[in-house]
Each structure stands twice: as structure tokens, then as C-alpha cells.
Design a protein around this motif. Sequence first.
Motif, PDB file in Angstrom:
ATOM      1  N   VAL A  80       0.813  -1.222   0.000  1.00 17.70           N
ATOM      2  CA  VAL A  80       0.000   0.000   0.000  1.00 17.70           C
ATOM      3  C   VAL A  80       0.846   1.271   0.000  1.00 17.70           C
ATOM      4  O   VAL A  80       0.325   2.350  -0.274  1.00 17.70           O
ATOM      5  CB  VAL A  80      -0.978   0.018   1.197  1.00 17.70           C
ATOM      6  N   LEU A 118       0.747   1.434  -3.698  1.00 13.42           N
ATOM      7  CA  LEU A 118      -0.609   1.307  -4.228  1.00 13.42           C
ATOM      8  C   LEU A 118      -1.603   1.571  -3.099  1.00 13.42           C
ATOM      9  O   LEU A 118      -2.169   0.634  -2.524  1.00 13.42           O
ATOM     10  CB  LEU A 118      -0.850  -0.095  -4.787  1.00 13.42           C
ATOM     11  N   GLU A 155      -4.540   2.383  -3.081  1.00  9.00           N
ATOM     12  CA  GLU A 155      -5.888   1.899  -3.379  1.00  9.00           C
ATOM     13  C   GLU A 155      -6.034   0.393  -3.180  1.00  9.00           C
ATOM     14  O   GLU A 155      -7.145  -0.145  -3.232  1.00  9.00           O
ATOM     15  CB  GLU A 155      -6.285   2.254  -4.814  1.00  9.00           C
ATOM     16  N   PHE A 156      -4.942  -0.333  -2.971  1.00  9.39           N
ATOM     17  CA  PHE A 156      -4.998  -1.784  -2.786  1.00  9.39           C
ATOM     18  C   PHE A 156      -5.715  -2.108  -1.482  1.00  9.39           C
ATOM     19  O   PHE A 156      -5.309  -1.692  -0.402  1.00  9.39           O
ATOM     20  CB  PHE A 156      -3.583  -2.354  -2.777  1.00  9.39           C
ATOM     21  N   ALA A 205      -4.867  -6.083   3.558  1.00  7.82           N
ATOM     22  CA  ALA A 205      -3.976  -5.626   2.486  1.00  7.82           C
ATOM     23  C   ALA A 205      -2.765  -4.889   3.054  1.00  7.82           C
ATOM     24  O   ALA A 205      -1.656  -5.003   2.515  1.00  7.82           O
ATOM     25  CB  ALA A 205      -4.744  -4.717   1.526  1.00  7.82           C
ATOM     26  N   LYS A 263      -5.397  -1.899 -13.269  1.00  4.87           N
ATOM     27  CA  LYS A 263      -6.044  -0.985 -12.319  1.00  4.87           C
ATOM     28  C   LYS A 263      -7.446  -1.485 -11.990  1.00  4.87           C
ATOM     29  O   LYS A 263      -7.863  -1.501 -10.820  1.00  4.87           O
ATOM     30  CB  LYS A 263      -6.109   0.418 -12.921  1.00  4.87           C
ATOM     31  N   VAL A 278      -7.245  -4.531  -9.538  1.00 11.08           N
ATOM     32  CA  VAL A 278      -7.004  -4.152  -8.143  1.00 11.08           C
ATOM     33  C   VAL A 278      -8.249  -3.537  -7.529  1.00 11.08           C
ATOM     34  O   VAL A 278      -8.603  -3.834  -6.377  1.00 11.08           O
ATOM     35  CB  VAL A 278      -5.799  -3.193  -8.056  1.00 11.08           C
ATOM     36  N   GLU A 279      -8.948  -2.729  -8.283  1.00  7.90           N
ATOM     37  CA  GLU A 279     -10.170  -2.100  -7.758  1.00  7.90           C
ATOM     38  C   GLU A 279     -11.221  -3.146  -7.415  1.00  7.90           C
ATOM     39  O   GLU A 279     -11.978  -2.975  -6.446  1.00  7.90           O
ATOM     40  CB  GLU A 279     -10.719  -1.121  -8.794  1.00  7.90           C
ATOM     41  N   ILE A 325      -1.083  -8.166  -8.984  1.00  9.71           N
ATOM     42  CA  ILE A 325      -0.887  -6.947  -8.185  1.00  9.71           C
ATOM     43  C   ILE A 325       0.540  -6.432  -8.348  1.00  9.71           C
ATOM     44  O   ILE A 325       0.778  -5.219  -8.427  1.00  9.71           O
ATOM     45  CB  ILE A 325      -1.222  -7.221  -6.711  1.00  9.71           C
ATOM     46  N   ARG A 338       0.608  -4.444 -11.442  1.00 12.13           N
ATOM     47  CA  ARG A 338       0.032  -3.101 -11.247  1.00 12.13           C
ATOM     48  C   ARG A 338       0.993  -2.220 -10.443  1.00 12.13           C
ATOM     49  O   ARG A 338       1.117  -1.009 -10.710  1.00 12.13           O
ATOM     50  CB  ARG A 338      -1.316  -3.225 -10.525  1.00 12.13           C
ATOM     51  N   LEU A 339       1.686  -2.810  -9.494  1.00 16.73           N
ATOM     52  CA  LEU A 339       2.695  -2.091  -8.716  1.00 16.73           C
ATOM     53  C   LEU A 339       3.776  -1.540  -9.644  1.00 16.73           C
ATOM     54  O   LEU A 339       4.215  -0.384  -9.504  1.00 16.73           O
ATOM     55  CB  LEU A 339       3.308  -3.069  -7.711  1.00 16.73           C
TER      56      LEU A 339
END
Length: 477
Positions: free
Chosen positions: A92, A95, A97-98, A106, A137, A140-141, A166, A169-170
Amino acid sequence: MNNDNALHTVEAQIRQQVAAYCAADNVPGFVAGVHHAGERVVVAHGVANTATGAPMREDTGFLYGSVTKVMTTTLVLRQVERGALDLDAPVVRYLPEFALSVPGAAERILVRHLIAHTNGIDADLYFPDARGHGALKSYVEGLAAGHGVLFEPGEQLSYSNGGMIIAGRLLEAVTGLAFPDLLARDVYAPVGMTGSGTSADQAILRSTAVGHFLDPGTMAARPTGMFTLPDTWGPAGGTPIGTVADLLAFGRTHLDGGVSPTGTRVLSAESTALMRQVAFDMASPNVPPIGLGWVLYPFGDTTVLAMSGASPGGVSLLCVVPEHDLVFAAFGNTPGAILLQDQLLCWLLRERLGIEIPALVTGSESEVDLSPYVGTYRSDQLRIDVSVVDGQLEERMTYEPADASQERIFTEFAGGKTSAPPQRYVPVRPGLFAPAGYPLETFDGYLRLLLVSYHDLRDGRARFRNGGGRLTRRVSG
């Protein structure tokens, strides 16, 4: 094998084994390559697509599947070297928003947990159908809505598609590049993987194989209706495509301490060594120790760095044997081709490298108490019911889709099946079981993943089941 005669012998032996297996088991096409001590052979057999009759060629592309996970891990380590990521920082941090459906879960997951399959995220069969550069994205959302955890980070090991996605996305967050573009720039280009791409749009411009499933009635191979998985699965292996020659080049990069065949340094020697170090070991014969990205298969005293990649109707394999300067890569266009890949790997280890492969499991125990393992186990959209029938464990595996979209993608990926026939297991020892009817030597090689283990007994009941490296958690019984 480091001279022309030996190289010719290897090629002839592989060609013979491939032809015999494909004929006996209805595998339409197969391609394999070996690099050893500066020499290389590639063997192609059969057809790439039964609908068109296109031949499987040495330069035919195929979906890499989960072999991509080693590439994703390589990209993560590149960013660690640049100071953009810290393996021991919470995800986090990069990210914010994770999030998962379990509050606070998380925040406890570190970057390291993502690429060591120790994150515990319960999303292994989550297939959101998003496309384009915003796909990761979107993935992850979607996690926060209904995906929790199987265990606390670092507590257990469970093969994790979600963790790798993930991680992808990172990488996007810290580099500003979409994952496909980053993969092409920082892996394909410096390694010299000129036959690789990141989408079906690119693959259609060249020779490309498709997967097949065997018709249950006729046992004839029929082409898959799905070529790639959604773009959300790119970092886990759903979309990257390339050739055996490119996989050999990538394997050689890890064989040579991070320096590619082109002479470009892709990773530091320290990072390639870190990927080979044991990050977690469940101390169970069916679950090899894990490094970062690589699965570390012990064959006696020799360690084989390996990753296989299932795709819709196909399977790839990449193996690196650092102690013997060998890389082996292969693809077959039915799921059953994994048996041929295992056969070829064991032959190379025994006959070409002179490695003695000891029996992984010996004998079986008839007096094992089966009651601790009976019950229902679950993970994301998967239920496994375990009972005792005729003195053996019987497992019934059922896919329970979350919605129509998930059902459509999974069933296309699996060839139309949402459940498997009941499977009986015989005890090897307490907590470890072999599928009934198989000779125990079947499990000495890569196919040790067919064994099933149970872990973490509490109050006389196993808390987890592990099959194929994946955990399901007891929910009743």
C-alpha cells in the motif's frame, strides 16, 4: 552434449520421444529446446492448429502462461535495484488503493509476499474481463469487493495468480508504463526475445500455436475457443506470447547471473541469486520450496529452477539447471503435454547430465487415520469435498462461479468443464496422499504436484489442503 555428436544425439532422442508420445496421446503439436554448454537444439513436431493444419515450427509462438511470472518477478527486482521498490515495504506504500474484503489485510502484505506466493490473497480464479492499459487498475479495484485472505502473509505458501497481477500493477505505478510496454522494454528487448509479443494482435502477424482439448467421446483434439485470457491476467501469464528460442534466451539470462545472450545486463548477479534462494518451504514432497518467481525443484542434490504455464488448451515449461549450465523449454498444445515435458526433463537430467533422481515417495501406509482430512475446503470460487470411500480419501472438486462472466471465462479456459470426476487418493503417510492407480515413480519429477497434502492440524482437523501448490481452507466438517 557439448560437442556436435552429443548435440545430434540429444536432438534425435527428443524427436523420437516427442513423436511417440504425441501419437499415443493425441497431442497435435509440440516444440522443445535445450541449451547446454554453449550449444542449442530445437525440435518441432506436428501441427500448431488442427483447424488450419499449420505446422508447428521451431519459431512458432505460443502463450507463455505462468512462465511469465518469472519475467514479472525479474521486472520487480529491476525496480528494487533502481530504488523504486523495497521488497520489505507494504504494497500500500506504492498502491494506496490496494484493499481486500478483510479490513486491514492488504496493509500487512509486503512486496516480497507478492512474488514469493506467500501473500494469502484469495483470488486465484478471479478473472475480471477488462481490456487495454487500464486492465490491471481494474483488477485491483475489484479485489476489495469480495476477495479476502486464506492465511496471514508469510504464514503459508499458496501459488498466487493474484499476487503476480498486483505486482504488475505495482510496476505500472512506480514506472508510469503499462505492464505490456514495460515487459517489452525491460525484458524482451535486453534479453533479445525478438519473437515475443504481449497480445493476440501481435501474435496473429506470425506463426502462432493454439491450444486444444480432447473431445470426451472421440478423444480427437479440438482447438480451444479462447486464445488468451483477459488483459487483467497479463503479469500472471494470460497474454504474453513467444517462442522456445526466446524462453531459452530468458533462461540463459538467469543461468548467467543476469547477463543476457546479447551481452546486456538485465539483472544484477545479486538479484538473480536472490530469486534462487528459498523464500518459503512447506517441507512437503508435493510442494517444492519457492524462491522469488522460481519454484525450486529438488532432484536429489540438484536444484532445478522451474515454472510451468497452463494456457487454454496448452502448457509451457521453462527449467534452468544452474549447476549444469542447462536450460530446457517446451510447449505442447494439449494440457496432457505436461506429461511429455516431465518425461523429457527427467531424461535430460538422468541421461544427459548423469543426475541420479531418487524416489520422492516410497511405499504407502494403510493404517493412516483419514478422519483429520475429511471435510469441505474452499478458496476463490472453488469447493473441494473430501470424504472416505472404501478406505481411501475421495475428493470432489467443483467450480462455483461468482457470476456469468467468471463462469464464461473459466469454462473456456478449462475446456468446458466446471467440475472434475471424483478422485480417489491413497495415503503415503499421514498428511500426504497419492492419486490412486499411479505408480509412485510417477511423482519423482515435475508431476510431484499431483500429490495432495494436508497441513496445520488443529483439534484433530487439518486446516488446509494443498493440491498443485494451491491451498484451500477448511470451512466445514
